[in-house]
Design a protein around this motif. Structure first.
Motif, PDB file in Angstrom:
ATOM      1  N   ALA A 501       0.822  -1.206   0.000  1.00 22.26           N
ATOM      2  CA  ALA A 501       0.000   0.000   0.000  1.00 22.26           C
ATOM      3  C   ALA A 501       0.860   1.262   0.000  1.00 22.26           C
ATOM      4  CB  ALA A 501      -0.926   0.000   1.225  1.00 22.26           C
ATOM      5  N   ALA A 502       2.036   1.170   0.605  1.00 18.80           N
ATOM      6  CA  ALA A 502       2.922   2.329   0.679  1.00 18.80           C
ATOM      7  C   ALA A 502       3.862   2.419  -0.512  1.00 18.80           C
ATOM      8  CB  ALA A 502       3.744   2.270   1.971  1.00 18.80           C
ATOM      9  N   ALA A 503       3.981   1.342  -1.267  1.00 21.55           N
ATOM     10  CA  ALA A 503       4.907   1.329  -2.405  1.00 21.55           C
ATOM     11  C   ALA A 503       4.369   2.169  -3.550  1.00 21.55           C
ATOM     12  CB  ALA A 503       5.137  -0.105  -2.865  1.00 21.55           C
ATOM     13  N   GLY A 504       5.295   2.669  -4.393  1.00 24.07           N
ATOM     14  CA  GLY A 504       4.907   3.492  -5.526  1.00 24.07           C
ATOM     15  C   GLY A 504       4.140   2.721  -6.585  1.00 24.07           C
ATOM     16  N   GLU A 505       3.492   3.462  -7.458  1.00 20.54           N
ATOM     17  CA  GLU A 505       2.632   2.871  -8.478  1.00 20.54           C
ATOM     18  C   GLU A 505       3.392   1.935  -9.413  1.00 20.54           C
ATOM     19  OE1 GLU A 505       0.091   4.386 -12.420  1.00 20.54           O
ATOM     20  OE2 GLU A 505       0.989   5.842 -11.033  1.00 20.54           O
ATOM     21  N   HIS A 506       4.673   2.241  -9.681  1.00 20.75           N
ATOM     22  CA  HIS A 506       5.431   1.468 -10.661  1.00 20.75           C
ATOM     23  C   HIS A 506       6.413   0.492 -10.024  1.00 20.75           C
ATOM     24  CE1 HIS A 506       4.245   5.295 -12.656  1.00 20.75           C
ATOM     25  NE2 HIS A 506       3.955   4.480 -13.657  1.00 20.75           N
ATOM     26  N   ILE A 507       6.345   0.343  -8.702  1.00 19.44           N
ATOM     27  CA  ILE A 507       7.267  -0.538  -7.995  1.00 19.44           C
ATOM     28  C   ILE A 507       6.821  -1.989  -8.132  1.00 19.44           C
ATOM     29  CG2 ILE A 507       8.220  -1.173  -5.752  1.00 19.44           C
ATOM     30  CD1 ILE A 507       9.383   1.377  -6.826  1.00 19.44           C
ATOM     31  N   ARG A 508       7.756  -2.859  -8.494  1.00 17.79           N
ATOM     32  CA  ARG A 508       7.485  -4.286  -8.599  1.00 17.79           C
ATOM     33  C   ARG A 508       8.490  -5.046  -7.733  1.00 17.79           C
ATOM     34  NH1 ARG A 508       4.067  -1.823 -10.614  1.00 17.79           N
ATOM     35  NH2 ARG A 508       3.220  -1.932 -12.742  1.00 17.79           N
ATOM     36  N   HIS A 509       8.015  -6.088  -7.057  1.00 14.87           N
ATOM     37  CA  HIS A 509       8.878  -6.908  -6.203  1.00 14.87           C
ATOM     38  C   HIS A 509       8.951  -8.332  -6.759  1.00 14.87           C
ATOM     39  CE1 HIS A 509       9.136  -3.858  -3.066  1.00 14.87           C
ATOM     40  NE2 HIS A 509       7.819  -3.710  -3.130  1.00 14.87           N
ATOM     41  N   LEU A 510      10.016  -9.014  -6.403  1.00 14.21           N
ATOM     42  CA  LEU A 510      10.199 -10.390  -6.850  1.00 14.21           C
ATOM     43  C   LEU A 510      11.060 -11.128  -5.832  1.00 14.21           C
ATOM     44  CD1 LEU A 510       9.549 -12.117  -9.452  1.00 14.21           C
ATOM     45  CD2 LEU A 510      11.920 -11.690 -10.107  1.00 14.21           C
ATOM     46  N   GLY A 511      10.568 -12.289  -5.357  1.00 14.02           N
ATOM     47  CA  GLY A 511      11.367 -13.120  -4.475  1.00 14.02           C
ATOM     48  C   GLY A 511      12.240 -14.056  -5.295  1.00 14.02           C
ATOM     49  N   ILE A 512      13.500 -14.188  -4.901  1.00 14.35           N
ATOM     50  CA  ILE A 512      14.445 -15.007  -5.664  1.00 14.35           C
ATOM     51  C   ILE A 512      15.058 -16.060  -4.756  1.00 14.35           C
ATOM     52  CG2 ILE A 512      16.554 -14.985  -7.053  1.00 14.35           C
ATOM     53  CD1 ILE A 512      15.966 -11.930  -7.456  1.00 14.35           C
ATOM     54  N   THR A 513      14.950 -17.306  -5.151  1.00  9.44           N
ATOM     55  CA  THR A 513      15.582 -18.411  -4.425  1.00  9.44           C
ATOM     56  C   THR A 513      16.761 -18.921  -5.245  1.00  9.44           C
ATOM     57  OG1 THR A 513      13.489 -19.085  -3.408  1.00  9.44           O
ATOM     58  CG2 THR A 513      15.271 -20.712  -3.455  1.00  9.44           C
ATOM     59  N   ILE A 514      17.916 -19.032  -4.595  1.00 12.30           N
ATOM     60  CA  ILE A 514      19.103 -19.536  -5.266  1.00 12.30           C
ATOM     61  C   ILE A 514      19.253 -21.018  -4.948  1.00 12.30           C
ATOM     62  CG2 ILE A 514      21.589 -19.286  -5.550  1.00 12.30           C
ATOM     63  CD1 ILE A 514      21.274 -16.428  -4.551  1.00 12.30           C
ATOM     64  N   ASN A 515      19.371 -21.825  -5.966  1.00  9.62           N
ATOM     65  CA  ASN A 515      19.501 -23.266  -5.800  1.00  9.62           C
ATOM     66  C   ASN A 515      20.934 -23.687  -6.115  1.00  9.62           C
ATOM     67  OD1 ASN A 515      16.477 -23.777  -5.512  1.00  9.62           O
ATOM     68  ND2 ASN A 515      16.587 -22.738  -7.479  1.00  9.62           N
ATOM     69  N   TYR A 516      21.713 -23.932  -5.042  1.00  7.28           N
ATOM     70  CA  TYR A 516      23.111 -24.314  -5.205  1.00  7.28           C
ATOM     71  C   TYR A 516      23.227 -25.817  -5.428  1.00  7.28           C
ATOM     72  CZ  TYR A 516      24.058 -19.719  -3.146  1.00  7.28           C
ATOM     73  OH  TYR A 516      24.096 -18.380  -2.880  1.00  7.28           O
ATOM     74  N   ASP A 517      24.226 -26.199  -6.220  1.00  5.89           N
ATOM     75  CA  ASP A 517      24.508 -27.628  -6.387  1.00  5.89           C
ATOM     76  C   ASP A 517      25.176 -28.193  -5.141  1.00  5.89           C
ATOM     77  OD1 ASP A 517      23.431 -27.603  -8.907  1.00  5.89           O
ATOM     78  OD2 ASP A 517      25.351 -27.255  -9.901  1.00  5.89           O
ATOM     79  N   GLY A 518      25.912 -27.351  -4.407  1.00  4.74           N
ATOM     80  CA  GLY A 518      26.534 -27.778  -3.162  1.00  4.74           C
ATOM     81  C   GLY A 518      27.819 -28.559  -3.379  1.00  4.74           C
ATOM     82  N   VAL A 519      28.228 -29.326  -2.345  1.00  4.04           N
ATOM     83  CA  VAL A 519      29.539 -29.968  -2.314  1.00  4.04           C
ATOM     84  C   VAL A 519      29.399 -31.482  -2.453  1.00  4.04           C
ATOM     85  CG1 VAL A 519      31.669 -30.248  -0.980  1.00  4.04           C
ATOM     86  CG2 VAL A 519      30.358 -28.111  -0.812  1.00  4.04           C
ATOM     87  N   THR A 520      30.329 -32.085  -3.188  1.00  7.41           N
ATOM     88  CA  THR A 520      30.431 -33.537  -3.254  1.00  7.41           C
ATOM     89  C   THR A 520      31.839 -33.951  -2.849  1.00  7.41           C
ATOM     90  OG1 THR A 520      31.057 -33.463  -5.583  1.00  7.41           O
ATOM     91  CG2 THR A 520      28.716 -33.749  -5.094  1.00  7.41           C
ATOM     92  N   ALA A 521      31.970 -35.190  -2.359  1.00  8.98           N
ATOM     93  CA  ALA A 521      33.280 -35.745  -1.985  1.00  8.98           C
ATOM     94  C   ALA A 521      33.599 -36.876  -2.951  1.00  8.98           C
ATOM     95  CB  ALA A 521      33.263 -36.254  -0.551  1.00  8.98           C
ATOM     96  N   GLU A 522      34.781 -36.836  -3.522  1.00 12.80           N
ATOM     97  CA  GLU A 522      35.179 -37.814  -4.527  1.00 12.80           C
ATOM     98  C   GLU A 522      35.165 -39.240  -3.957  1.00 12.80           C
ATOM     99  OE1 GLU A 522      39.123 -38.897  -7.217  1.00 12.80           O
ATOM    100  OE2 GLU A 522      38.867 -36.861  -6.398  1.00 12.80           O
ATOM    101  N   GLY A 523      34.429 -40.144  -4.624  1.00 12.81           N
ATOM    102  CA  GLY A 523      34.409 -41.560  -4.252  1.00 12.81           C
ATOM    103  C   GLY A 523      33.657 -41.878  -2.979  1.00 12.81           C
TER     104      GLY A 523
END
Length: 664
Positions: A501-523
């Motif tokens: 309600a307080a945001a401007g008329e042209h303001i747009r928001h977007l939630g972003i989730t980062i999906n990491y592959d993470g760590v693996t151990a050889e063998g």
């Protein structure tokens, strides 16, 4: 009131090199939110206002009070981010007063010709009747950007199949010598011409001098960072389809060279073609007479990308990179880039008027990458946009009715829609989503997909281009300027609620989730929750995430972006342990990966002393399971040897034993 008008003047500034940077391999997903609640790791907030009116406060009776940027800098809108205490929109970039005065001066110079300039213009038009031009011809030109401000004489030094080249006969302060220009001529006349006409079209409809060629006019300009410009006024004043190239342009003090000359010439040639294809537009005219068929921001996008299309982007983009980075560092937002009509904020070293050239180059590369493989896509996307909404209109240089296209947001939308890239159920639903996706591609630099530039950046990379840092909600901007500028806020605890309600008329928001592959151990192949290894086994960790730091612990605690050891070499397992590891970057961390190891148990070692249970007289015949004294042979081994010796004696008649006894 006498009608006054300002024709669009398109400029090319100087160029700089950039180095390579890795793409962001981690995948991202977005959440458009509901009832102001957005989930993920980061909140992107963007101001999608594009419709700036530079004449909103224009008073024709007080031209000296004109501030072309007033409406733009009054466009800050509240972000609605809870608790934000950052930029409140009151900070105006430096030099406002000084540059406003410069804009007024430039406007007056363009709309008010002196008697000398008017006379020179008539002479230039008369000389145009002598075409076709030949090497050695001279003629008078007029230009408000000549270093003297007066009419000047130039000589034709080269004529090609599609081009002519002219050099100021005095060449005051110029670095572009006749030899330098001749070195550019063949490539410009053949390769550059072919690439430009393929990707953007031709300029035959504004060949006002009828020679069938485009003129490149080299002369010194006061500002060495101004590479050149195209102005439609030359079609009337000089009666020539020509490009103004600064012979005194420099790049970091270097003299005029091939890379600089090619980049400037290619950029400006696109502007001339764009005018021929669209009819351009006027800025200072009564509202009912004003028209715009080519918006400046998109026209500059095309011109910036002409150098990539023509394969001369080694020095492009240009020194606006400094302004681009200055703006990002000062406001911690992306640089504004989309403007209505012919408007672009100008004159300030730290504003979008300069820094946006980087955005325009990257946005054009993004369009080419995203449409690669579609009909009319790739490096043909620019011509596709120009041709999408063609119609018969009055020629910009005569009363003839000709086919003209448009170069604006609507043309981009319509072209991408017809190609099947934009619309419900396709890659992107509308123009706002396109700008949002481009901003994410610029920020995250994915290897492929809708947040990627693919391999279309030419010789430019993003490693030297600043990106906003991710702030806490309390440090986030209270207000955000328009034209697509965006900021990024860390989402704590997985979700954030904004005050819509307080945001401007042209303001747009977007939630972003980062999906990491993470760590693996050889063998790593655990059994019952752990992997059994020999003591001293090295464990090698790896990740496919890029641009990250790999951290680990061995004490059972979980590493964070700031804690744990930085992985640099294999970890030695000397005892039972669990290695916990993550990847971390400026955006967040991966899930914790755990690798448990057990060290193999070794059999107990002997004492090294045999246990003597029965000795002969000489004490030389021990028995039992211990080691034989002085021999290191176990009891069972001794018994086996004795048995073998007895068999041997039977076979040899005891010769060996007898002989030994005899020697004793």
């Amino acid at each position: 009131m006498k009608k006054k008008r300002i024709f669009a003047v398109f400029i090319s500034l100087l160029l700089c090199l950039a180095t390579a940077s890795p793409a962001f391999a981690q995948t991202i997903t977005v959440d458009e939110g509901k009832d102001g609640v957005y989930s993920g790791d980061i909140l992107m907030t963007q101001n999608m206002r594009y419709d700036f009116d530079p004449l909103k406060y224009f008073d024709p009776d007080h031209l000296e009070d004109l501030d072309m940027d007033k409406d733009f800098y009054e466009s800050w809108e509240a972000t609605g981010i809870p608790g934000a205490t950052g930029n409140d929109g009151q900070v105006i970039p430096a030099n406002t007063v000084e540059t406003a005065a410069e804009e007024i001066t430039q406007a007056k110079a363009l709309v008010e010709n002196s008697e000398d300039t008017a006379q020179a213009s008539l002479e230039a038009q008369a000389q145009a009747a002598t075409v076709p031009y030949k090497v050695g011809d001279t003629r008078t030109f007029t230009s408000s950007t000549h270093v003297t401000g007066a009419p000047f004489e130039a000589k034709c030094i080269a004529v090609g199949d599609h081009t002519t080249f002219w050099l100021d006969t005095e060449n005051k302060g110029g670095f572009a010598t006749e030899d330098t220009i001749l070195g550019l001529k063949d490539k410009i006349d053949t390769e550059i011409y072919q690439h430009l006409t393929t990707s953007f079209g031709n300029s035959d409809s504004i060949d006002v001098d009828g020679d069938g060629k485009v003129a490149f006019v080299f002369y010194p300009m006061p500002n060495p960072h101004l590479g050149g410009h195209f102005t439609s006024d030359d079609l009337l004043s000089n009666k020539m389809d020509m490009l103004n190239i600064n012979s005194a342009a420099t790049m970091d003090g270097e003299t005029y060279g091939e890379s600089l000359g090619m980049g400037i010439s290619t950029h400006e040639w696109q502007h001339l073609i764009n005018y021929a294809q669209t009819g351009g537009g006027e800025l200072l005219t009564p509202p009912d007479e004003s028209y715009t068929y080519s918006e400046t921001w998109l026209n500059e996008t095309f011109a910036q990308n002409a150098v990539a299309v023509c394969g001369v982007s080694g020095d492009v983009p240009n020194v606006q990179l400094t302004a681009y980075n200055t703006y990002v560092d000062a406001y911690n937002t992306t640089v504004p880039m989309v403007f209505s009509g012919l408007y672009v904020p100008q004159g300030r070293v730290d504003t979008a008027g300069t820094g946006a050239y980087i955005n325009w180059y990257l946005f054009g590369r993004y369009l080419a990458s995203q449409t690669e493989g579609l009909e009319g896509g790739g490096d043909e996307i620019y011509k596709t946009i120009l041709n999408t909404n063609r119609e018969t209109r009055k020629s910009p240089v005569s009363d003839e009715q000709i086919s003209l296209g448009t170069c604006d947001k609507e043309a981009v939308t319509d072209a991408l829609t017809k190609m099947g890239y934009m619309g419900e159920g396709t890659q992107v639903k509308d123009f706002d989503a396109l700008i949002r996706n481009y901003t994410l591609a610029n920020f995250f630099q994915q290897k492929d997909g809708i947040y990627s530039f693919g391999d279309n950046l030419g010789n430019f990379s993003l490693s030297q281009a600043a990106r906003p840092t991710i702030t806490s909600a309390v440090d986030a901007p209270q207000k955000l300027i328009g034209a697509g500028a965006a900021t990024f806020t860390k989402i704590e605890n997985g979700s954030i609620t904004v005050d819509k309600a307080a945001a401007g008329e042209h303001i747009r928001h977007l939630g972003i989730t980062i999906n990491y592959d993470g760590v693996t151990a050889e063998g790593y192949s655990p059994v019952d929750g752990a992997m059994t290894v020999d003591k001293g086994t090295p464990v090698t960790l790896s990740t496919t995430d890029t641009g990250v730091t790999l951290r680990y612990t061995t004490d059972g605690t979980a590493p964070t972006a700031e804690t744990g050891m930085v992985y640099e070499e294999p970890i030695t397992v000397d005892q039972d342990m669990t290695i916990k590891a993550i990847t971390a970057d400026a955006y967040g961390t991966s899930d914790v990966a755990a690798f448990s190891y057990k060290v193999k148990t070794e059999a107990p070692a002997g004492t090294g002393e045999g246990t003597i249970t029965d000795k002969n007289a000489e004490g030389a015949n021990p028995t039992g399971s211990g080691k034989n004294v002085g021999t290191g042979i176990t009891g069972t081994q001794a018994q086996t040897l004795l048995a073998a010796a007895a068999l041997l004696l039977l076979a040899t008649g005891g010769c060996i034993l007898i002989r030994k006894r005899v020697k004793k």
